[in-house]
Design a protein around this motif. Structure first.
Motif, mmCIF file in Angstrom:
data_model
loop_
_atom_site.group_PDB
_atom_site.id
_atom_site.type_symbol
_atom_site.label_atom_id
_atom_site.label_comp_id
_atom_site.label_asym_id
_atom_site.label_seq_id
_atom_site.Cartn_x
_atom_site.Cartn_y
_atom_site.Cartn_z
ATOM 1 N N ALA A 4 -1.075 40.979 -35.120
ATOM 2 C CA ALA A 4 -0.267 42.147 -35.463
ATOM 3 C C ALA A 4 0.740 41.755 -36.549
ATOM 4 C CB ALA A 4 0.458 42.648 -34.211
ATOM 5 N N PRO A 5 0.397 41.949 -37.818
ATOM 6 C CA PRO A 5 1.350 41.622 -38.878
ATOM 7 C C PRO A 5 2.629 42.470 -38.750
ATOM 8 C CG PRO A 5 -0.855 41.948 -39.774
ATOM 9 C CD PRO A 5 -0.885 42.428 -38.356
ATOM 10 N N SER A 6 3.768 41.815 -38.922
ATOM 11 C CA SER A 6 5.047 42.525 -38.835
ATOM 12 C C SER A 6 5.481 42.985 -40.215
ATOM 13 C CB SER A 6 6.121 41.608 -38.248
ATOM 14 O OG SER A 6 7.396 42.192 -38.492
ATOM 15 N N LEU A 7 5.630 44.288 -40.354
ATOM 16 C CA LEU A 7 5.974 44.893 -41.648
ATOM 17 C C LEU A 7 7.316 44.412 -42.188
ATOM 18 C CD1 LEU A 7 4.653 47.121 -43.513
ATOM 19 C CD2 LEU A 7 6.362 48.673 -42.557
ATOM 20 N N LEU A 8 8.135 43.854 -41.305
ATOM 21 C CA LEU A 8 9.457 43.361 -41.713
ATOM 22 C C LEU A 8 9.365 42.342 -42.846
ATOM 23 C CD1 LEU A 8 12.314 43.923 -40.558
ATOM 24 C CD2 LEU A 8 12.066 41.845 -39.193
ATOM 25 N N ALA A 9 8.254 41.605 -42.902
ATOM 26 C CA ALA A 9 8.109 40.564 -43.928
ATOM 27 C C ALA A 9 7.407 41.085 -45.186
ATOM 28 C CB ALA A 9 7.326 39.376 -43.358
ATOM 29 N N ALA A 10 7.084 42.372 -45.205
ATOM 30 C CA ALA A 10 6.367 42.940 -46.360
ATOM 31 C C ALA A 10 7.330 43.171 -47.523
ATOM 32 C CB ALA A 10 5.706 44.259 -45.953
ATOM 33 N N ASP A 11 6.766 43.453 -48.687
ATOM 34 C CA ASP A 11 7.559 43.809 -49.866
ATOM 35 C C ASP A 11 7.944 45.287 -49.726
ATOM 36 O OD1 ASP A 11 8.503 44.612 -52.323
ATOM 37 O OD2 ASP A 11 6.923 43.609 -53.486
ATOM 38 N N PRO A 39 21.695 42.092 -34.561
ATOM 39 C CA PRO A 39 22.615 42.184 -35.707
ATOM 40 C C PRO A 39 21.893 42.428 -37.028
ATOM 41 C CG PRO A 39 22.302 39.893 -35.094
ATOM 42 C CD PRO A 39 21.470 40.705 -34.129
ATOM 43 N N ASN A 40 21.026 43.433 -37.053
ATOM 44 C CA ASN A 40 20.300 43.753 -38.273
ATOM 45 C C ASN A 40 19.816 45.196 -38.155
ATOM 46 O OD1 ASN A 40 19.069 43.417 -40.754
ATOM 47 N ND2 ASN A 40 17.386 42.139 -40.001
ATOM 48 N N ILE A 41 19.624 45.838 -39.285
ATOM 49 C CA ILE A 41 19.092 47.205 -39.338
ATOM 50 C C ILE A 41 17.798 47.132 -40.137
ATOM 51 C CG2 ILE A 41 19.473 49.541 -40.231
ATOM 52 C CD1 ILE A 41 22.498 49.047 -39.876
ATOM 53 N N SER A 42 16.725 47.764 -39.640
ATOM 54 C CA SER A 42 15.466 47.680 -40.393
ATOM 55 C C SER A 42 15.108 49.045 -40.960
ATOM 56 C CB SER A 42 14.353 47.087 -39.533
ATOM 57 O OG SER A 42 14.173 47.829 -38.356
ATOM 58 N N PHE A 43 14.322 49.824 -40.248
ATOM 59 C CA PHE A 43 13.894 51.142 -40.721
ATOM 60 C C PHE A 43 13.632 51.990 -39.488
ATOM 61 C CE2 PHE A 43 10.422 48.019 -40.883
ATOM 62 C CZ PHE A 43 9.537 48.559 -39.953
ATOM 63 N N GLY A 44 13.406 53.291 -39.720
ATOM 64 C CA GLY A 44 13.291 54.197 -38.582
ATOM 65 C C GLY A 44 11.972 54.949 -38.514
ATOM 66 N N HIS A 45 11.954 55.970 -37.673
ATOM 67 C CA HIS A 45 10.714 56.691 -37.391
ATOM 68 C C HIS A 45 10.171 57.440 -38.593
ATOM 69 C CE1 HIS A 45 12.826 60.571 -37.071
ATOM 70 N NE2 HIS A 45 13.811 59.831 -36.639
ATOM 71 N N GLY A 138 15.832 39.929 -34.317
ATOM 72 C CA GLY A 138 16.777 40.342 -35.354
ATOM 73 C C GLY A 138 16.307 40.029 -36.761
ATOM 74 N N PHE A 139 15.606 38.896 -36.912
ATOM 75 C CA PHE A 139 15.223 38.466 -38.255
ATOM 76 C C PHE A 139 13.847 37.822 -38.257
ATOM 77 C CE2 PHE A 139 19.776 38.435 -37.769
ATOM 78 C CZ PHE A 139 20.203 39.145 -38.881
ATOM 79 N N GLY A 140 13.137 38.000 -39.361
ATOM 80 C CA GLY A 140 11.879 37.290 -39.542
ATOM 81 C C GLY A 140 12.148 35.879 -40.044
#
Ligand code: DX5
Ligand code: ZN
Length: 208
Positions: A4-11, A39-45, A138-140
């Motif tokens: 399951a690739p984590s989109l957090l590390a994508a461009d 302690p981080n904000i990524s993206f939402g629905h 929290g972080f990749g």
């Protein structure tokens, strides 16, 4: 091994293309962070909903939210195929599991590294999946905690049929320990999206 690739590390400047580059994976892992539980904000629905028409991958939504319950309808609507949330959150676990299951998708509980595995036992007959964090959420890009494989073994003993996922620091070196411990699904962010050829990276990890 399912990957399951984590989109957090994508461009993030070209997410549509990034999603297409991992089409051979088994799931797309979507890390949702509220800046409070972690302690981080990524993206939402809304981002999840925007990506939904671009791929046939199963959307595996990992909610790192202090209060996941009120957001379940949005993520169901956005096209989640399964939703995992933390056993350490501040909402009712029962109500949150019920809300996910009422939406007709799989539900899982996530354990942070310091959370004892016994916390799961009361919920085993109500969950479809467990996610064992192998880094602090929290972080990749963090280092894999090999000590978490003991948790995986204990879960495997207690609940032979339960899907077990691990998340954090999985790469071609650390995945062997995951496979040996009985993990079903490995999340991999950096190891897939930062690879020169993500498709090849996925195939390599799937071969374990
Ligand atoms: C951490 C996230 C992970 C993370 C994995 O909070 O839940 O999914 O992005 O990234 P890597 O594989 O880079 O550790
Ligand atoms: Zn995650």
């Amino acid at each position: 091994m399912q990957i399951a690739p984590s989109l957090l590390a994508a461009d993030f400047t070209r997410l549509g293309e990034e999603v297409r580059r991992v089409a051979e994976a088994d799931y797309l892992h979507l890390d949702i962070m509220d800046g409070h539980f972690v302690p981080n904000i990524s993206f939402g629905h809304e981002l999840v909903a925007a990506l939904r028409p671009l791929t046939e991958l199963s959307f595996d939504v990992h909610l790192m939210l202090e209060h996941p319950l009120s957001y379940i309808p949005q993520f169901l609507q956005a096209g989640a195929d399964d939703i995992t949330f933390h056993v350490e959150c501040s909402d009712s676990i029962q109500e949150t599991l019920d809300a996910i299951h009422q939406g007709g998708v799989k539900a899982g509980l996530v354990l942070k590294p310091d959370t004892p595995v016994e916390t799961l036992w009361p919920w085993l007959d109500q969950i479809d999946m467990v996610l064992v964090m192998t880094v602090e959420p929290g972080f990749g890009g963090q280092k894999f905690m090999a000590g978490m494989m003991e948790k995986v073994r204990r879960i495997r003993e207690h609940a032979p049929g339960l899907l077990i996922q691990v998340d954090g620091g999985v790469n071609r070196e650390t995945i062997a320990a995951c496979a040996a411990a009985g993990v079903d699904i490995c999340v991999a962010g950096t190891a897939v999206f930062r690879a020169e050829n993500p498709g090849e990276a996925i195939r390599m990890l799937q071969s374990y």
